[in-house]
Design an enzyme around this catalytic site. Structure first.
Site, mmCIF file in Angstrom:
data_model
loop_
_atom_site.group_PDB
_atom_site.id
_atom_site.type_symbol
_atom_site.label_atom_id
_atom_site.label_comp_id
_atom_site.label_asym_id
_atom_site.label_seq_id
_atom_site.Cartn_x
_atom_site.Cartn_y
_atom_site.Cartn_z
ATOM 1 C CG ASP A 182 72.668 27.749 50.315
ATOM 2 O OD1 ASP A 182 71.464 28.043 50.269
ATOM 3 O OD2 ASP A 182 73.580 28.594 50.342
ATOM 4 C CG ASP A 201 71.157 32.622 46.451
ATOM 5 O OD1 ASP A 201 71.217 33.081 45.302
ATOM 6 O OD2 ASP A 201 70.096 32.515 47.095
#
Length: 260
Positions: A13, A15
């Site tokens: 991922d 963020d």
């Protein structure tokens, strides 16, 4: 940790794992250097639909991190692919350039009069007029799509509303539920895994590294990936306890992988 370091592929991922807003998280540079040094295959997978892979590449480059454009996959691309598979040709869109560009590239045109779909993603230009327009169009029969089901995103200034929070007013006003394309939807994960399958790498050999129990870890568990949670984003050791499932490993940040 040895079991993690032996994985052939890593889906990360962005963020809360790679950066907060425009600030690189501690340990990321060492982690990416480790990926290259050990010939690991990796993909940066983001539920955020605001930027294109090229823009994400340039963003990381400004932070001093060199990652090829092909190593990014976004919820905007997944949403465009899904709509194309459904035969969509028109949509009213609340979002930023990354989402608009992804839709244009698959032949979907923007229509604010009688679109087949209303598509909502993260945006810096969210306003009441767009909510009213989306509500009217959904009430007229347009189908409601959210690029992802994240409620908040971590930034250098704290958490901010994300896609699901932006979709919620339209859902409440129309009594219609949106279909969310991004993680943990298997559509997003299958698209990501196709990149690894092409290199002969399959689910048991891939780790999913994320900061959210409600999307990243569910996506990993349901896709047969090794679920690895980092505490550099949304989830904390306290909030983990409220979920009926667990990551296999909990790390402070991705730098822990390179340092072990």
């Amino acid at each position: 940790m040895d079991k993690l370091q032996e994985k052939k592929g890593f889906i990360c991922d962005m963020d809360g794992v790679i950066y907060h807003g425009n600030k690189l998280i501690d340990g990321v540079k060492e982690f990416v250097d480790w990926l290259y040094a050990n010939n690991k295959q990796f993909l940066f997978l983001t539920n955020n639909s605001q930027k294109s892979p090229k823009e994400l590449q340039q963003k990381l480059s400004r932070m001093g991190l060199k990652v090829p454009e092909k190593n990014f996959y976004t919820a905007a691309l997944a949403t465009a692919s899904f709509l194309k598979s459904q035969g969509a040709t028109t949509a009213y869109v609340i979002g930023d350039a990354g989402l608009f560009n992804a839709l244009y590239e698959v032949g979907i045109t923007i229509n604010d009069v009688d679109p087949e779909y209303v598509v909502i993603g993260e945006t810096e230009n969210y306003n009441f007029e767009s909510i009213k327009k989306a509500t009217k169009l959904v009430n007229r029969g347009a189908l409601l799509i959210g690029t992802n089901s994240d409620i908040t995103n971590p930034t250098e200034h704290g958490e901010v509303p994300a896609c699901k929070a932006l979709v919620a007013p339209v859902e409440y006003a129309t009594s219609k539920k949106a279909y969310f394309v991004g993680k943990p939807n298997p559509l997003m994960m299958r698209a990501a895994m196709e990149r690894f399958h092409a290199k002969g790498i399959h689910s048991p050999d891939v780790a999913m590294i994320g900061d959210r129990m409600d999307t990243d870890m569910i996506a990993a568990i349901e896709s047969g990936l090794d679920p690895v949670l980092v505490l550099s984003g949304v989830s904390t050791r306290e909030t983990i306890k409220s979920f009926p499932y667990r990551p296999r490993l909990i790390l402070n940040n991705v730098g822990d992988i390179a340092h072990k």
